[in-house]
Design a protein around this motif. Structure first.
Motif, mmCIF file in Angstrom:
data_model
loop_
_atom_site.group_PDB
_atom_site.id
_atom_site.type_symbol
_atom_site.label_atom_id
_atom_site.label_comp_id
_atom_site.label_asym_id
_atom_site.label_seq_id
_atom_site.Cartn_x
_atom_site.Cartn_y
_atom_site.Cartn_z
ATOM 1 N N ARG A 132 0.982 -1.101 0.134
ATOM 2 C CA ARG A 132 -0.171 -0.098 0.022
ATOM 3 C C ARG A 132 0.914 1.269 -0.013
ATOM 4 N NH1 ARG A 132 -3.972 0.394 4.763
ATOM 5 N NH2 ARG A 132 -1.931 -0.279 5.876
ATOM 6 N N LEU A 133 0.294 2.270 -0.640
ATOM 7 C CA LEU A 133 1.015 3.477 -0.710
ATOM 8 C C LEU A 133 0.143 4.634 -0.069
ATOM 9 C CD1 LEU A 133 3.176 5.604 -1.899
ATOM 10 C CD2 LEU A 133 1.489 5.817 -3.907
ATOM 11 N N ARG A 134 0.755 5.651 0.960
ATOM 12 C CA ARG A 134 0.190 6.714 1.320
ATOM 13 C C ARG A 134 1.044 7.768 1.001
ATOM 14 N NH1 ARG A 134 -0.454 6.788 7.784
ATOM 15 N NH2 ARG A 134 1.852 6.555 7.589
ATOM 16 N N VAL A 135 0.336 8.965 0.677
ATOM 17 C CA VAL A 135 1.003 10.175 0.251
ATOM 18 C C VAL A 135 0.380 11.412 1.147
ATOM 19 C CG1 VAL A 135 1.386 11.742 -1.795
ATOM 20 C CG2 VAL A 135 1.280 9.304 -2.154
ATOM 21 N N LEU B 36 -3.681 10.582 0.968
ATOM 22 C CA LEU B 36 -4.420 9.616 -0.048
ATOM 23 C C LEU B 36 -3.780 8.326 0.379
ATOM 24 C CD1 LEU B 36 -4.570 10.035 -3.714
ATOM 25 C CD2 LEU B 36 -3.122 8.123 -2.825
ATOM 26 N N ILE B 37 -4.362 7.032 0.455
ATOM 27 C CA ILE B 37 -3.860 5.738 0.683
ATOM 28 C C ILE B 37 -4.352 5.039 -0.655
ATOM 29 C CG2 ILE B 37 -3.785 3.821 1.968
ATOM 30 C CD1 ILE B 37 -3.896 5.290 4.385
ATOM 31 N N SER B 38 -3.622 4.258 -1.282
ATOM 32 C CA SER B 38 -3.720 3.399 -2.251
ATOM 33 C C SER B 38 -3.083 2.107 -2.220
ATOM 34 C CB SER B 38 -3.595 4.168 -3.532
ATOM 35 O OG SER B 38 -3.874 3.581 -4.790
ATOM 36 N N ASP B 39 -4.113 1.375 -3.138
ATOM 37 C CA ASP B 39 -3.087 -0.148 -3.068
ATOM 38 C C ASP B 39 -1.978 0.142 -4.150
ATOM 39 O OD1 ASP B 39 -4.782 -1.722 -1.719
ATOM 40 O OD2 ASP B 39 -6.184 -2.163 -3.367
ATOM 41 N N LEU B 40 -0.797 -0.895 -3.737
ATOM 42 C CA LEU B 40 0.378 -0.471 -4.603
ATOM 43 C C LEU B 40 0.707 -1.960 -5.081
ATOM 44 C CD1 LEU B 40 2.900 1.576 -4.973
ATOM 45 C CD2 LEU B 40 4.128 0.324 -3.142
ATOM 46 N N ASP B 41 0.124 -1.776 -6.782
ATOM 47 C CA ASP B 41 0.355 -2.809 -7.488
ATOM 48 C C ASP B 41 1.395 -3.200 -8.460
ATOM 49 O OD1 ASP B 41 -0.409 -5.432 -8.545
ATOM 50 O OD2 ASP B 41 -1.886 -4.471 -9.803
ATOM 51 N N PRO B 42 2.407 -3.738 -8.569
ATOM 52 C CA PRO B 42 2.375 -5.124 -7.893
ATOM 53 C C PRO B 42 3.055 -4.875 -6.276
ATOM 54 C CG PRO B 42 4.173 -4.920 -9.161
ATOM 55 C CD PRO B 42 3.258 -3.740 -9.415
ATOM 56 N N PHE C 192 -5.973 15.299 -3.953
ATOM 57 C CA PHE C 192 -7.532 15.685 -4.172
ATOM 58 C C PHE C 192 -7.935 14.816 -5.269
ATOM 59 C CE2 PHE C 192 -11.063 17.872 -6.213
ATOM 60 C CZ PHE C 192 -11.969 17.597 -4.992
ATOM 61 N N ALA C 193 -7.399 14.992 -6.300
ATOM 62 C CA ALA C 193 -7.664 14.216 -7.777
ATOM 63 C C ALA C 193 -7.375 12.605 -7.493
ATOM 64 C CB ALA C 193 -6.694 14.899 -8.848
ATOM 65 N N GLY C 194 -6.405 12.350 -6.935
ATOM 66 C CA GLY C 194 -6.393 10.770 -6.554
ATOM 67 C C GLY C 194 -7.425 10.197 -5.622
ATOM 68 N N ASN C 195 -7.579 11.045 -4.784
ATOM 69 C CA ASN C 195 -8.758 10.485 -4.112
ATOM 70 C C ASN C 195 -10.244 10.406 -4.422
ATOM 71 O OD1 ASN C 195 -7.869 9.794 -1.265
ATOM 72 N ND2 ASN C 195 -7.386 11.931 -1.083
ATOM 73 N N LYS C 196 -10.400 11.456 -5.352
ATOM 74 C CA LYS C 196 -11.729 11.530 -6.246
ATOM 75 C C LYS C 196 -11.598 10.718 -7.506
ATOM 76 C CE LYS C 196 -14.878 14.876 -8.189
ATOM 77 N NZ LYS C 196 -15.912 14.808 -7.134
ATOM 78 N N PHE C 197 -10.633 10.369 -8.035
ATOM 79 C CA PHE C 197 -10.564 9.434 -9.180
ATOM 80 C C PHE C 197 -9.251 8.345 -8.826
ATOM 81 C CE2 PHE C 197 -11.533 13.922 -10.509
ATOM 82 C CZ PHE C 197 -12.955 13.388 -11.276
ATOM 83 N N PRO C 198 -9.679 7.381 -8.118
ATOM 84 C CA PRO C 198 -8.886 6.138 -7.931
ATOM 85 C C PRO C 198 -7.860 5.730 -9.110
ATOM 86 C CG PRO C 198 -10.785 5.743 -6.833
ATOM 87 C CD PRO C 198 -10.918 7.158 -7.815
ATOM 88 N N GLY C 199 -8.654 5.815 -10.289
ATOM 89 C CA GLY C 199 -8.107 5.134 -11.412
ATOM 90 C C GLY C 199 -6.845 5.944 -11.775
ATOM 91 N N LEU C 200 -6.829 7.401 -11.633
ATOM 92 C CA LEU C 200 -5.614 8.301 -11.882
ATOM 93 C C LEU C 200 -4.462 7.670 -11.015
ATOM 94 C CD1 LEU C 200 -4.219 10.754 -13.119
ATOM 95 C CD2 LEU C 200 -5.075 12.081 -10.911
ATOM 96 N N ARG D 111 -3.951 4.748 -9.632
ATOM 97 C CA ARG D 111 -3.331 3.609 -10.321
ATOM 98 C C ARG D 111 -2.654 3.582 -11.436
ATOM 99 N NH1 ARG D 111 -8.572 1.917 -8.831
ATOM 100 N NH2 ARG D 111 -9.447 1.979 -10.708
ATOM 101 N N TRP D 112 -3.151 4.417 -12.255
ATOM 102 C CA TRP D 112 -2.261 4.964 -13.661
ATOM 103 C C TRP D 112 -0.679 5.334 -13.154
ATOM 104 C CZ3 TRP D 112 -0.488 9.247 -15.963
ATOM 105 C CH2 TRP D 112 -0.010 9.279 -17.350
ATOM 106 N N LEU D 113 -0.870 6.335 -12.520
ATOM 107 C CA LEU D 113 0.546 6.972 -12.075
ATOM 108 C C LEU D 113 1.296 5.807 -11.611
ATOM 109 C CD1 LEU D 113 -0.564 10.289 -10.686
ATOM 110 C CD2 LEU D 113 0.641 9.949 -12.765
ATOM 111 N N ILE D 114 0.767 4.936 -10.780
ATOM 112 C CA ILE D 114 1.690 3.829 -10.013
ATOM 113 C C ILE D 114 2.070 2.948 -11.250
ATOM 114 C CG2 ILE D 114 1.376 1.840 -8.601
ATOM 115 C CD1 ILE D 114 -0.215 3.242 -6.618
ATOM 116 N N GLY D 115 1.268 2.601 -12.102
ATOM 117 C CA GLY D 115 1.592 1.720 -13.391
ATOM 118 C C GLY D 115 2.781 2.278 -14.096
ATOM 119 N N LYS D 116 2.810 3.730 -14.251
ATOM 120 C CA LYS D 116 3.667 4.121 -14.992
ATOM 121 C C LYS D 116 5.080 4.266 -14.386
ATOM 122 C CE LYS D 116 3.158 6.154 -18.171
ATOM 123 N NZ LYS D 116 3.115 5.717 -19.885
ATOM 124 N N THR D 117 5.152 3.755 -13.105
ATOM 125 C CA THR D 117 6.610 3.930 -12.372
ATOM 126 C C THR D 117 7.012 2.596 -11.979
ATOM 127 O OG1 THR D 117 5.437 4.414 -10.212
ATOM 128 C CG2 THR D 117 5.991 6.204 -11.441
#
Length: 380
Positions: A75-78, A86-92, A358-366, A368-374
């Motif tokens: 998991r990632l917290r920013v 913001l807290i998000s799953d960190l895949d993989p 704020f954008a990441g909390n409102k749009f979780p897909g954003l 996930r996309w940023l995590i995927g790019k890195t």
């Protein structure tokens, strides 16, 4: 008899890129010398998080990652300087391990593979002459068919080679400082956190032995505004973020004195310089926000070895090897470096980082996309 000062490959620098390249080449039967100015084990400034893409490769090198009982980070917290988060799953995801431990394991494996590991030896110069590479170390001249430059973020060798990034005047891409502590803390084991403050950000994640790595990046200007005192900077600039204020107030430092590195540059670098294949941070430094500097160094060693083997076998020219390596390096990492620079533009700025959260909390897909790019794919 073999000339004791002549090798197939000399690896200048014994970090992740250098050690993993030395293991791969020595396992192929080549005469390899790895030169490291320090003695293993030792600490380095590093975020000490490795993404899952590198697990199979490290296992193949003989490092038993899966049996070391390392913390698995999923998991990632920013956080922004005002405390919004913001807290998000960190895949993989990935795992935490200190450089003190990992570098020592790799150094032992390099020796087992047959590489000559020269510790406490400093490379003073590298030259190309009559088809051979000449490496000056501690008053001794070594020769090799190939040199891999794995000497980290910034070195006196960069200046000696007149590398463009090292000659640039201090600017927004090349004048950062990095600070690292190991601490006792109580964040969840599976969480990596990135805490923003003005002109910088601080990462914290679990490593082995129930310790945490706390590593932050900021501008040299912030240190100057704090009377060149790291402690004062942490109190007056970093601790504006309430998460960091609590952390610096309550965490117990394993060692009171931090590790530090100056003049960290994220400017573009060349992958080949004076016939030296640059590998790891010497070829291009990814922002810590991407969390993958360690994986990038390990992956780059694979690319360097893949390009070097046909040259060492005599089936391609030096120029063909260099061209292939630079092409494959850019193909593998250019988009990740661009993503890192883009994401970094939002961090360290109180308003932009708050807006991104704020954008990441409102749009979780954003998110996930940023995590995927890195994060990349397995490369074994």
């Amino acid at each position: 008899m073999q000339d004791p000062n002549r090798y197939d490959v000399i690896v200048a620098g014994g970090g992740l890129a250098g050690l993993s390249a030395a293991i791969q080449l020595a396992e192929k039967g080549y005469r390899v010398a790895l030169i490291e100015k320090n003695y293993y084990p030792f600490h380095r400034v590093c975020g000490e998080y490795i993404s899952e893409e590198s697990r199979p490769f490290l296992e193949r090198l003989g490092i038993p990652i899966s049996s070391l009982q390392l913390p698995e980070i999923r998991r990632l917290r920013v956080t922004a300087p005002d405390g919004s988060s913001l807290i998000s799953d960190l895949d993989p995801g990935g795992f935490g391990i200190s450089r003190y431990r990992l570098d020592a394991l790799l150094a032992s494996q390099a020796k087992l593979a047959g590489a000559t590991v020269m510790e406490g030896v400093k490379v003073q110069d590298i030259r190309y002459r009559n088809g051979w590479m000449e490496v000056q170390v501690n008053g001794l001249l070594l020769e090799s068919r190939l040199v891999l430059g794995c000497f980290g973020k910034r070195s006196s060798l960069d200046l000696k080679m007149n590398r463009s990034f090292a000659l640039e005047k201090p600017g927004k891409l090349n004048n950062f400082i990095g600070i690292k502590y190991h601490i006792e803390w109580d964040d969840p084991e599976d969480l990596i956190s990135l805490h923003n403050f003005k002109d910088g950000y601080c990462g914290i994640s679990r490593i082995e032995d129930a310790q945490y790595c706390l590593c932050y990046l900021t501008t040299a200007n912030n240190l100057g505004l704090s009377n060149n005192s790291i402690e004062q900077m942490e109190k007056t600039i970093l601790s504006v973020n309430p998460f960091l204020e609590k952390l610096f107030r309550d965490a117990k430092k394993i060692r009171q004195e931090p590790l530090s590195i100056a003049q960290v540059s994220f400017a573009s670098k060349s992958q080949v310089e004076n016939h030296v294949l640059m590998v790891g941070d010497a070829a291009g430094l990814i922002t810590p926000l991407c969390g993958n500097g360690m994986s990038m160094a390990l992956h780059a060693s694979c690319l360097a070895v893949q390009a070097a083997l046909p040259f060492l076998e005599g089936v391609c020219s030096r120029t063909e090897m260099e061209t292939l390596y630079a092409k494959n390096w850019r193909h593998s990492f250019s988009s990740r470096l661009r993503a890192g620079r883009m994401i970094q533009s939002f961090f360290g700025d109180p308003w932009l980082s708050k807006g991104l959260i704020f954008a990441g909390n409102k749009f979780p897909g954003l998110t996930r996309w940023l995590i995927g790019k890195t994060h990349g794919k397995n490369y074994v």
